[in-house]
Design a protein around this motif. Structure first.
Motif, short mmCIF file in Angstrom:
data_model
loop_
_atom_site.label_atom_id
_atom_site.label_comp_id
_atom_site.label_asym_id
_atom_site.label_seq_id
_atom_site.Cartn_x
_atom_site.Cartn_y
_atom_site.Cartn_z
N CYS A 33 9.92 -0.70 -27.92
CA CYS A 33 11.00 -0.51 -26.95
C CYS A 33 11.32 -1.91 -26.44
N MET A 34 12.57 -2.34 -26.61
CA MET A 34 12.96 -3.71 -26.24
C MET A 34 13.81 -3.68 -24.97
N GLY A 35 13.71 -4.73 -24.19
CA GLY A 35 14.48 -4.78 -22.97
C GLY A 35 14.81 -6.19 -22.52
N TRP A 36 15.77 -6.28 -21.64
CA TRP A 36 16.12 -7.53 -20.96
C TRP A 36 15.91 -7.33 -19.46
N PHE A 37 15.33 -8.33 -18.84
CA PHE A 37 15.09 -8.36 -17.40
C PHE A 37 15.66 -9.65 -16.84
N ARG A 43 12.03 -12.72 -5.72
CA ARG A 43 12.45 -11.34 -5.93
C ARG A 43 11.69 -10.75 -7.11
N GLU A 44 11.57 -9.43 -7.14
CA GLU A 44 10.92 -8.77 -8.26
C GLU A 44 11.80 -8.85 -9.51
N ARG A 45 11.14 -8.78 -10.66
CA ARG A 45 11.86 -8.78 -11.92
C ARG A 45 12.65 -7.46 -12.05
N LYS A 86 29.35 -12.58 -12.98
CA LYS A 86 29.51 -12.76 -11.55
C LYS A 86 28.43 -13.70 -11.05
N SER A 87 28.65 -14.26 -9.86
CA SER A 87 27.67 -15.19 -9.30
C SER A 87 26.32 -14.49 -9.10
N GLU A 88 26.35 -13.21 -8.81
CA GLU A 88 25.10 -12.48 -8.59
C GLU A 88 24.33 -12.21 -9.88
N ASP A 89 24.90 -12.56 -11.03
CA ASP A 89 24.17 -12.46 -12.29
C ASP A 89 23.28 -13.68 -12.52
N THR A 90 23.39 -14.68 -11.65
CA THR A 90 22.57 -15.87 -11.78
C THR A 90 21.09 -15.51 -11.66
N ALA A 91 20.30 -15.87 -12.67
CA ALA A 91 18.88 -15.53 -12.70
C ALA A 91 18.25 -16.12 -13.95
N MET A 92 16.92 -16.06 -13.99
CA MET A 92 16.20 -16.29 -15.24
C MET A 92 16.17 -14.95 -15.97
N TYR A 93 16.56 -14.98 -17.23
CA TYR A 93 16.60 -13.76 -18.03
C TYR A 93 15.44 -13.75 -19.02
N TYR A 94 14.76 -12.61 -19.08
CA TYR A 94 13.59 -12.46 -19.93
C TYR A 94 13.79 -11.32 -20.92
N CYS A 95 13.30 -11.54 -22.12
CA CYS A 95 13.22 -10.49 -23.13
C CYS A 95 11.82 -9.87 -23.07
N ALA A 96 11.73 -8.57 -23.28
CA ALA A 96 10.45 -7.88 -23.19
C ALA A 96 10.33 -6.83 -24.29
N ALA A 109 9.41 -3.24 -15.16
CA ALA A 109 8.67 -4.32 -15.80
C ALA A 109 7.28 -3.90 -16.24
N THR A 110 6.65 -2.99 -15.51
CA THR A 110 5.29 -2.60 -15.84
C THR A 110 5.20 -1.81 -17.14
N TRP A 111 6.34 -1.34 -17.65
CA TRP A 111 6.34 -0.60 -18.92
C TRP A 111 6.07 -1.52 -20.09
N TYR A 112 6.44 -2.81 -19.92
CA TYR A 112 6.43 -3.74 -21.04
C TYR A 112 5.16 -4.57 -21.05
N ASN A 113 4.68 -4.89 -22.25
CA ASN A 113 3.45 -5.67 -22.35
C ASN A 113 3.61 -6.99 -23.11
N TYR A 114 4.84 -7.31 -23.55
CA TYR A 114 5.09 -8.60 -24.19
C TYR A 114 6.35 -9.20 -23.58
#
Length: 124
Positions: A33-37, A43-45, A86-96, A109-114
């Protein structure tokens, strides 16, 4: 185990588009299961989008209609197309990645392990 490397971040203006890439190695994304955070300091991921091996997707309400998650099994890569930023999209983006199938909802976030190392997106 799968290893994830993100790329494609940058500094853009409001309304512009960016496409993030997440290249997986060590295993095939079809088993995960792949995701973007995304995360901003103190702030929390936050889950942005998820994709199942069959192509079914889920999105956070804040990005629905603007972001699209997709996958390319041949290149073992997951993408996040981001439009009308949008300006509120500013963040560090992670693949999981999470072993097995995605739940019916956008998992936290706790669902992902990589995790990848992240790529910065700045919208101003």
């Amino acid at each position: 185990d799968v290893q994830l490397v993100e790329s494609g971040g940058g500094s853009v203006q409001v309304g512009w588009s960016l496409t993030l890439s997440c290249v997986a190695s060590g295993d095939t994304i079809g088993r995960y299961c792949m995701g973007w955070f995304r995360q901003i300091p103190d702030r929390e991921r936050e889950g942005v989008a998820g994709i199942e091996s069959d192509g079914s997707t889920s999105y956070a309400d804040s990005v629905k209609g603007r972001f699209t998650i997709s996958q390319d099994s041949d290149n073992n890569t997951v993408y996040l197309q981001m439009n009308n930023l949008k300006s509120e999209d500013t963040a560090m983006y992670y693949c999981a990645a999470a072993t097995g199938s995605c739940p019916a909802y956008l998992p936290g976030a706790t669902w992902y392990n990589y995790w990848g190392q992240g790529t910065q997106v700045t919208v101003s």
